[in-house]
Scaffold this motif. Structure first.
Motif, PDB file in Angstrom:
ATOM      1  N   PHE A  27       3.960   1.647  -0.956  1.00 17.54           N
ATOM      2  CA  PHE A  27       5.126   1.582  -1.857  1.00 17.54           C
ATOM      3  C   PHE A  27       5.303   2.930  -2.553  1.00 17.54           C
ATOM      4  O   PHE A  27       4.319   3.542  -2.995  1.00 17.54           O
ATOM      5  CB  PHE A  27       4.908   0.472  -2.887  1.00 17.54           C
ATOM      6  CG  PHE A  27       6.128   0.109  -3.675  1.00 17.54           C
ATOM      7  CD1 PHE A  27       6.276   0.539  -4.995  1.00 17.54           C
ATOM      8  CD2 PHE A  27       7.140  -0.652  -3.107  1.00 17.54           C
ATOM      9  CE1 PHE A  27       7.407   0.202  -5.735  1.00 17.54           C
ATOM     10  CE2 PHE A  27       8.274  -0.996  -3.843  1.00 17.54           C
ATOM     11  CZ  PHE A  27       8.413  -0.559  -5.161  1.00 17.54           C
ATOM     12  N   GLU A  82       0.819  -1.211   0.000  1.00 16.12           N
ATOM     13  CA  GLU A  82       0.000   0.000   0.000  1.00 16.12           C
ATOM     14  C   GLU A  82       0.858   1.269   0.000  1.00 16.12           C
ATOM     15  O   GLU A  82       0.593   2.206  -0.741  1.00 16.12           O
ATOM     16  CB  GLU A  82      -0.904   0.016   1.245  1.00 16.12           C
ATOM     17  CG  GLU A  82      -2.324  -0.392   0.925  1.00 16.12           C
ATOM     18  CD  GLU A  82      -2.841   0.235  -0.385  1.00 16.12           C
ATOM     19  OE1 GLU A  82      -2.999  -0.527  -1.369  1.00 16.12           O
ATOM     20  OE2 GLU A  82      -3.011   1.466  -0.447  1.00 16.12           O
ATOM     21  N   TRP A 139       6.404   5.256  -5.537  1.00 14.73           N
ATOM     22  CA  TRP A 139       6.675   5.256  -6.983  1.00 14.73           C
ATOM     23  C   TRP A 139       7.325   6.584  -7.352  1.00 14.73           C
ATOM     24  O   TRP A 139       6.765   7.653  -7.096  1.00 14.73           O
ATOM     25  CB  TRP A 139       5.379   5.072  -7.773  1.00 14.73           C
ATOM     26  CG  TRP A 139       4.696   3.777  -7.535  1.00 14.73           C
ATOM     27  CD1 TRP A 139       3.650   3.542  -6.675  1.00 14.73           C
ATOM     28  CD2 TRP A 139       5.000   2.512  -8.142  1.00 14.73           C
ATOM     29  NE1 TRP A 139       3.292   2.215  -6.713  1.00 14.73           N
ATOM     30  CE2 TRP A 139       4.097   1.561  -7.604  1.00 14.73           C
ATOM     31  CE3 TRP A 139       5.941   2.084  -9.081  1.00 14.73           C
ATOM     32  CZ2 TRP A 139       4.094   0.219  -7.987  1.00 14.73           C
ATOM     33  CZ3 TRP A 139       5.950   0.755  -9.455  1.00 14.73           C
ATOM     34  CH2 TRP A 139       5.038  -0.166  -8.927  1.00 14.73           C
TER      35      TRP A 139
HETATM   36 CA   LIG Z   1       0.383   4.449  -4.095  1.00 15.01          CA
END
Ligand SMILES: [Ca+2]
Ligand SMILES: OC[C@H]1NNC[C@@H](O)[C@@H]1O
Length: 449
Positions: free
Chosen positions: A10, A8, A12
């Motif tokens: 993570f 959830e 990016w």
């Molecule tokens: Ca996200």
């Protein structure tokens, strides 16, 4: 199709570096860097390219942050140009330079994007190079003074800090092979540089802790898994040596407080000593909050007694795919690397701070850049990062190299790594298909394979 959901929380992201995108190399009081000097030296950079203008990010950063927001990035990794804030490397601060970074961070925070700052991504103030550069132990001290200036200005709003980017590249291409600034070809100097870089990392982490800042701090290493060409003893030995040369020479001091003994012996015999002072290794062995990994390729090696000081020759396996950099596309290497790091060094957390590929990008008749190879490369590497996460490796985030096409060091502008295509004639930004693909991955938080 199998959906691989990422954690959830993570992160990016996408990454860049100051010299590669900013331009404005001599504007608003910025001092000269060793990369300004190197790129202005005839014959050093392909096509005589320089970072004088690059992607003109110094003037276009607001537009670029808007594009990052359009992609939905959680985080943006960038570096600070030391000579832009301290033109002589120490002493007098250039307020306009500092202001640029304060405005950039402000734009990012307003866009809901977490800044991740790399303090050193290769552009040393030339004034310090005149005093010996990283071969001079004093540069470690000046680095901490520079780091403290940035910590004090931005430490309360920036969650992720990286002391150095790829000290192996700074040390060896820069000081042993002569391919990168400052263009020195002396192995003993390279070893002293590697040590002083590591020392400056440890000292900066200590200072970060003393300031009691809320963020996390770590270091980014270019790590390359090495595989033997055959399972004979000599090739396996060559593999272990190459692994020590690229990976362990930095991982061991940081995580274990010692240099790899066998390789150190080879260096003593064939290169000579470098200066290590009393508690240097203790300082280097500071606990860090995360390890940053830049993964691009694997190496396959075999024993060849007269190839180099290690007797190790890298080979290019048949039937494999290679990027424009001549790097083998080997996504499984990311999985193998993450598993090895978790087993051998057990970092508290890991961020993939760079992963990406250079391919022949061009604008099609429809005005788009259909970089399908890059999408395939990124997807395959994300799959292997996900496999490692499922195996229990604490990978917390992934930064694509790079947000935009930029100055690829000795290759100049000939290599395009960006999610965003840069037309250097008019500085136009064009989102490649990979940018649109990445936007959906970020939104859905899963890949399908
Ligand atoms: Ca996200
Ligand atoms: O070669 C691609 C990238 N690798 N890591 C460091 C970056 O500055 C490079 O552009």
């Amino acid at each position: 199709m199998h959906r691989r959901y990422f954690p959830e929380d993570f992160i990016w992201g996408a990454a860049t570096a100051s010299y590669q995108i900013e331009g404005a190399y001599n504007e608003d009081g910025k001092g000269e860097s060793i990369w300004d000097r190197f790129s202005h030296t005839p014959g050093k950079i392909l096509n005589g390219d320089t970072g004088d203008v690059a992607c003109d990010h110094y003037h276009r950063f607001r537009e670029d942050v808007k594009l990052m927001k359009e992609l939905g990035l959680d985080s943006y990794r960038f570096s600070i140009s030391w000579p832009r804030v301290l033109p002589e490397g120490k002493g007098q601060v250039n307020e306009k330079g500092l202001d640029f970074y304060k405005q950039l961070v402000d734009q990012l925070l307003k866009a809901g994007i977490d800044p991740a700052i790399t303090l050193y991504h290769w552009d040393l103030p030339q004034a310090l190079q005149e005093k010996g550069g990283w071969a001079n132990r004093d540069t470690a001290k000046y680095f901490v003074e520079y780091a403290n200036l940035i910590f004090k200005e931005l430490g309360d709003v920036v969650p992720l800090w990286i002391t150095h980017n790829e000290p192996w590249v700074v040390s060896f291409p820069g000081h042993a092979f002569g391919e990168h600034a400052p263009g020195i070809k002396n192995y003993q100097t390279a070893l002293q540089v590697a040590h002083n870089l590591l020392l400056s990392h440890g000292m900066a982490v200590q200072s970060f802790r003393q300031l009691g800042l809320p963020g996390k701090i770590g270091i980014t290493l270019n790590l390359t898994p090495v595989y033997p060409f055959s399972d004979n003893e000599a090739d396996q030995k060559a593999c272990d040596l190459q692994d020590a040369f690229i990976n362990r020479w930095f991982l061991d001091p940081i995580f274990e407080g010692s240099y790899p003994e066998e390789l150190h012996q080879i260096y003593r015999k064939k290169v000579g000593e470098f200066i290590i002072k009393n508690d240097d290794l203790e300082i280097i062995n500071q606990k860090i909050d995360f390890l940053g990994i830049n993964y691009y390729l694997r190496l396959v090696v075999k024993h060849n007694p007269d190839y180099n000081i290690f007797g190790v020759e890298t080979v290019k396996p048949e039937g494999r795919e290679y990027t424009e950099m001549g790097w083998e596309v080997y996504p499984e290497g990311l999985y193998d690397l993450l598993i090895r790091l978790h087993k051998d060094y057990a970092p508290e957390a890991l961020y993939i701070t760079e992963n990406g590929a250079a391919y022949q990008d061009q604008i099609d008749a429809d005005g788009r850049v259909h970089d399908q190879k890059r999408i395939a490369y990124l997807k395959a590497h994300l799959k292997n990062a996900h496999r490692a996460i499922e195996a229990g490796v604490p990978v917390k985030g992934y930064y694509i190299w790079s947000l935009m096409d930029n100055f690829e060091w000795a290759f100049g502008y000939s290599k395009r790594f960006g999610l965003i295509y840069i037309n250097y004639d008019n500085q136009q930004r064009i989102l490649k298909d990979s940018a649109y693909w990445y936007r959906t991955i970020i939104a859905k938080n899963y890949i399908e394979d």
